[in-house]
Design an enzyme around this catalytic site. Structure first.
Site, short mmCIF file in Angstrom:
data_model
loop_
_atom_site.label_atom_id
_atom_site.label_comp_id
_atom_site.label_asym_id
_atom_site.label_seq_id
_atom_site.Cartn_x
_atom_site.Cartn_y
_atom_site.Cartn_z
N ARG A 164 -1.36 9.57 1.33
CA ARG A 164 -2.79 9.81 1.08
C ARG A 164 -3.16 11.28 0.92
O ARG A 164 -4.00 11.61 0.10
CB ARG A 164 -3.60 9.25 2.24
CG ARG A 164 -3.75 7.79 2.13
CD ARG A 164 -4.68 7.22 3.15
NE ARG A 164 -4.70 5.79 2.90
CZ ARG A 164 -5.22 4.89 3.70
NH1 ARG A 164 -5.77 5.27 4.82
NH2 ARG A 164 -5.19 3.63 3.38
N HIS A 179 -9.48 9.76 2.58
CA HIS A 179 -9.04 8.68 1.69
C HIS A 179 -9.23 9.17 0.26
O HIS A 179 -10.26 9.75 -0.07
CB HIS A 179 -9.86 7.41 1.93
CG HIS A 179 -9.19 6.20 1.37
ND1 HIS A 179 -9.13 5.94 0.03
CD2 HIS A 179 -8.52 5.19 1.97
CE1 HIS A 179 -8.45 4.82 -0.17
NE2 HIS A 179 -8.07 4.34 0.99
N HIS A 217 -11.95 9.79 6.28
CA HIS A 217 -11.63 8.38 6.51
C HIS A 217 -11.14 8.09 7.93
O HIS A 217 -11.61 7.16 8.56
CB HIS A 217 -10.56 7.97 5.50
CG HIS A 217 -10.27 6.51 5.47
ND1 HIS A 217 -11.25 5.57 5.25
CD2 HIS A 217 -9.11 5.82 5.63
CE1 HIS A 217 -10.70 4.36 5.27
NE2 HIS A 217 -9.41 4.48 5.51
N GLU A 236 0.85 -1.19 0.00
CA GLU A 236 0.00 0.00 0.00
C GLU A 236 0.88 1.24 0.00
O GLU A 236 2.09 1.16 0.24
CB GLU A 236 -0.96 -0.01 1.19
CG GLU A 236 -2.05 -1.08 1.01
CD GLU A 236 -3.19 -0.95 2.00
OE1 GLU A 236 -3.30 0.09 2.67
OE2 GLU A 236 -3.97 -1.91 2.08
N ARG A 277 -1.51 9.38 8.65
CA ARG A 277 -1.41 7.95 8.99
C ARG A 277 -0.90 7.15 7.80
O ARG A 277 -1.41 7.30 6.68
CB ARG A 277 -2.78 7.44 9.40
CG ARG A 277 -2.83 5.95 9.64
CD ARG A 277 -4.23 5.53 10.04
NE ARG A 277 -5.17 5.58 8.93
CZ ARG A 277 -5.62 4.51 8.29
NH1 ARG A 277 -5.22 3.31 8.62
NH2 ARG A 277 -6.48 4.64 7.30
C1 LIG Z 1 -14.07 1.59 5.02
C2 LIG Z 1 -12.85 1.56 5.92
C3 LIG Z 1 -11.72 0.86 5.52
C4 LIG Z 1 -10.59 0.82 6.35
N1 LIG Z 1 -9.51 0.08 5.96
C5 LIG Z 1 -8.47 -0.06 6.82
C6 LIG Z 1 -7.40 -0.95 6.51
O1 LIG Z 1 -7.40 -1.63 5.49
N2 LIG Z 1 -6.36 -1.03 7.41
C7 LIG Z 1 -6.34 -0.31 8.57
O2 LIG Z 1 -5.38 -0.43 9.34
N3 LIG Z 1 -7.36 0.52 8.88
C8 LIG Z 1 -8.42 0.65 8.05
N4 LIG Z 1 -9.46 1.48 8.39
C9 LIG Z 1 -9.42 2.16 9.69
C10 LIG Z 1 -9.72 1.15 10.79
O3 LIG Z 1 -10.76 0.30 10.36
C11 LIG Z 1 -10.14 1.82 12.08
O4 LIG Z 1 -9.27 2.86 12.42
C12 LIG Z 1 -10.13 0.80 13.21
O5 LIG Z 1 -10.95 -0.29 12.84
C13 LIG Z 1 -10.62 1.43 14.50
O6 LIG Z 1 -10.87 0.40 15.42
P1 LIG Z 1 -11.48 0.79 16.83
O7 LIG Z 1 -11.67 -0.50 17.56
O8 LIG Z 1 -10.70 1.85 17.45
O9 LIG Z 1 -12.91 1.45 16.48
P2 LIG Z 1 -14.15 0.88 15.68
O10 LIG Z 1 -13.82 -0.34 14.94
O11 LIG Z 1 -14.73 2.00 14.91
O12 LIG Z 1 -15.17 0.49 16.83
C14 LIG Z 1 -15.80 1.49 17.60
C15 LIG Z 1 -16.92 0.85 18.39
O13 LIG Z 1 -17.46 1.77 19.33
C16 LIG Z 1 -18.87 1.71 19.32
N5 LIG Z 1 -19.37 2.98 19.84
C17 LIG Z 1 -19.13 4.22 19.35
N6 LIG Z 1 -19.77 5.14 20.11
C18 LIG Z 1 -20.40 4.47 21.09
C19 LIG Z 1 -21.24 4.86 22.17
N7 LIG Z 1 -21.58 6.15 22.39
N8 LIG Z 1 -21.73 3.92 22.99
C20 LIG Z 1 -21.44 2.61 22.78
N9 LIG Z 1 -20.67 2.18 21.76
C21 LIG Z 1 -20.15 3.10 20.93
C22 LIG Z 1 -19.17 1.43 17.86
O14 LIG Z 1 -20.48 0.94 17.68
C23 LIG Z 1 -18.10 0.40 17.54
O15 LIG Z 1 -18.48 -0.87 17.97
C24 LIG Z 1 -10.59 1.52 7.58
C25 LIG Z 1 -11.73 2.23 7.97
C26 LIG Z 1 -12.85 2.24 7.16
C27 LIG Z 1 -14.07 3.00 7.63
#
Ligand SMILES: Cc1cc2nc3c(=O)[nH]c(=O)nc-3n(C[C@H](O)[C@H](O)[C@H](O)COP(=O)(O)OP(=O)(O)OC[C@H]3O[C@@H](n4cnc5c(N)ncnc54)[C@H](O)[C@@H]3O)c2cc1C
Length: 533
Positions: free
Chosen positions: A273, A228, A338, A111, A373
């Site tokens: 990016r 993105h 993104h 990437e 990032r």
């Molecule tokens: C389309 C897309 C593609 C991506 N591709 C990549 C990739 O290929 N590689 C990479 O490294 N990163 C990628 N990213 C970024 C990466 O997915 C995220 O940064 C990472 O998954 C974040 O993980 P997290 O556990 O911090 O949060 P999240 O996975 O966003 O989880 C947050 C959680 O908190 C919950 N929540 C939020 N607010 C509340 C509330 N008030 N009360 C209760 N629950 C709540 C949500 O429902 C969710 O379950 C991508 C992101 C997107 C959107």
């Protein structure tokens, strides 16, 4: 050791890993506002970056991360990320994540801005879903974890000494309750819903960041929001087209079918990016707003007719669902919001400035991403720092808060004035897209900020509470963006197009319902405050 009750907010990779690890030692309640599997994590496509091959090196991964971070990375956190990443990937494999293989070995993906093809993927382009489902299965089977789905975390509860001692929630029946907790771990993800066009799902409304802000936690580097470069936008829906597609050789074309990125950066389509997103935005402006085209037909010519469907099954299905055939024709793409590099400031153990409050994953600012990032480093960050946060708690260590900051107030009211006008989410998102998007300037930012400060969200539905969180965070992002009079990483100010010679983070916190801004010391304040074990 005393058994504690730890409440985790969010069930993406960070929250699920933290739950599994912390439950070895403590009682865990996992609160999540939708179904357990819903998160940014489940939509991640391209993969997860880590040094898993003998001819790659941690030093190279560190160097790539620092280069893209435009001088603002926390070197200590980057070292932790890259050196501990491989062990955590092996943990994921043990939990049941099946990364794709080629010739009996882990398949390699490239990437943008990586000097080595170190991106692991699963299910072709369904990496996030594969990880999420494996972790959900493990959490559902684990002891000591109570899962509360469709439960909205609304605010943190603090004792008289300012230590977190609980969480206010709204349960599925719309009852407001307070849960007592020895510590709260925010794993609530990002806030793509700040913007009109985003790759993020609807749950990404920055609730955890806003809760932390209201509790006076220190936030860091909030102006840095990554766009993105390539999202397929049709009929008001935005669907990410992973960088891995360009990594495999797809190119960007202007309205006349000519490549343009090689005139902007030597790395062309695989430049960082922000450069590709800005290049596309400018090209779109030159062609009257029409999207540019992503040409993946070259991959078919090189690898065979089935290549796209096999390597990128999720994207292939989404593209075809919209009536397009990307194996034959280029498809229209535009940039979209993104990933938020800024967030709740933490050290390398997930500790925030508030005692007993931890933040991990996208909600946190560990400083690993600096001003921008590196692709596929965010899943890794969530994984590595969730594990470290759990290790801290499982060792029975006390979290008394990180040192404060040198204050230089730049107030932004958090509470609406009585004369404030009603604002709805789409108006807010449009304002953010136009004023605090890929290219910004002081005049438009100031106008938009004034409008936000004279706005309020009416209503008390969950959607209204989310929009109120977005409104507060929009003010914070604009405040930080205005304060940074330079262009660096993901922030581009056309009134300050150069990078400043002084290097500083922006630190913000709310006090008396106002947000204050501080430049922090000239050395890296995040490093200085993150005490080692
Ligand atoms: C389309 C897309 C593609 C991506 N591709 C990549 C990739 O290929 N590689 C990479 O490294 N990163 C990628 N990213 C970024 C990466 O997915 C995220 O940064 C990472 O998954 C974040 O993980 P997290 O556990 O911090 O949060 P999240 O996975 O966003 O989880 C947050 C959680 O908190 C919950 N929540 C939020 N607010 C509340 C509330 N008030 N009360 C209760 N629950 C709540 C949500 O429902 C969710 O379950 C991508 C992101 C997107 C959107």
């Amino acid at each position: 050791m005393i058994r504690k009750h730890i409440v985790i907010v969010g069930s993406g990779i960070a929250g699920l890993i933290a739950a599994l690890e912390i439950a070895r030692q403590h009682d865990v309640t996992l609160v999540t506002k939708s179904e357990l599997a819903e998160s940014n994590t489940r939509w991640a496509q391209g993969g997860i970056a880590a040094v898993m091959f003998p001819d790659d090196s941690v030093a190279e991964h560190i160097a790539d991360t620092l280069r893209v971070g435009a001088g603002l990375c926390n070197a200590e956190a980057v070292e932790v990320l890259c050196s501990e990443g491989p062990a955590r990937i092996r943990d994921l494999i043990r939990i049941g994540v099946q990364f794709d293989q080629r010739n009996g070995e882990l398949a390699k993906g490239l990437e943008a801005a990586h000097s080595y093809p170190r991106i692991l993927h699963a299910g072709g382009d369904a990496t996030g879903l594969s990880i999420e489902l494996a972790l959900v299965h493990a959490v559902r089977s684990a002891k000591n974890i109570t899962v509360l789905e469709h439960t909205f975390a609304n605010d943190l509860r603090l004792d008289a000494q300012g230590r977190v001692n609980g969480l206010e929630i709204i349960d599925p029946q719309r009852n407001e309750r307070t849960m007592r907790a020895n510590a709260v771990v925010l794993a609530s993800g990002g806030a793509g819903q700040l913007y009109l066009h985003t790759t993020n799902p609807s749950v990404a409304t920055g609730d955890g960041t806003a809760m932390a802000l209201r509790a006076s936690a220190v936030l860091a580097d909030m102006e840095f929001y990554q766009f993105h470069p390539t999202a397929l936008t049709m009929d008001g829906n935005t669907f990410l087209i992973s960088e891995a597609v360009r990594g495999d050789g797809a190119v960007l074309l202007d309205a006349n079918g000519r490549r343009f990125m090689q005139h902007i950066d030597p790395a062309a389509e695989l430049a960082p990016r922000d450069i590709v997103a800005r290049g596309i935005a400018r090209q779109m402006a030159m062609q009257g707003g029409a999207p540019v085209m992503l040409d993946a037909t070259l991959l078919v010519a090189k690898n065979g007719a089935d290549f796209l469907a096999q390597r990128f099954p999720t994207i292939d299905a989404a593209v075809r669902h919209r009536g397009l055939d990307w194996s034959r024709d280029p498809i229209p793409v535009t940039p979209a919001a993104h990933y938020w590099m800024g967030g709740v400031r933490t050290d390398i153990w997930g500790r925030t400035s508030i005692p007993n409050l931890f933040a991990i994953g996208e909600v946190a600012c560990t400083g690993v991403h600096g001003a921008n990032r590196l692709a596929s480093n965010s899943l890794l960050e969530s994984l590595v720092f969730a594990w470290r946060c759990a290790a801290f708690l499982n060792e029975g260590r006390e979290h008394d808060g990180l040192p404060g900051l040198t204050e230089r107030p730049l107030p932004v009211p958090l509470e609406a004035t009585p004369t404030a006008q009603r604002i709805d989410r789409t108006t807010l998102q449009t304002l953010m897209w136009n004023a605090a998007g890929i290219e910004r300037n002081g005049v438009t930012l100031q106008q938009a900020l004034s409008q936000l400060q004279n706005s309020r969200v009416l209503g008390a539905s969950i959607a209204d509470l989310e929009t109120r969180n977005l409104l507060q965070l929009a003010s914070v992002l604009m405040t930080a963006s205005l304060a940074r009079e330079e262009s660096r990483g993901a922030q581009y100010r056309d009134d300050y197009p150069e990078r400043s010679t002084s290097l500083q983070h922006s630190l913000l916190y709310a006090k008396n319902s106002e947000v204050s801004w501080s430049p922090g010391p000239n050395q890296n304040p995040l490093t200085a405050s993150s005490s080692p074990r």
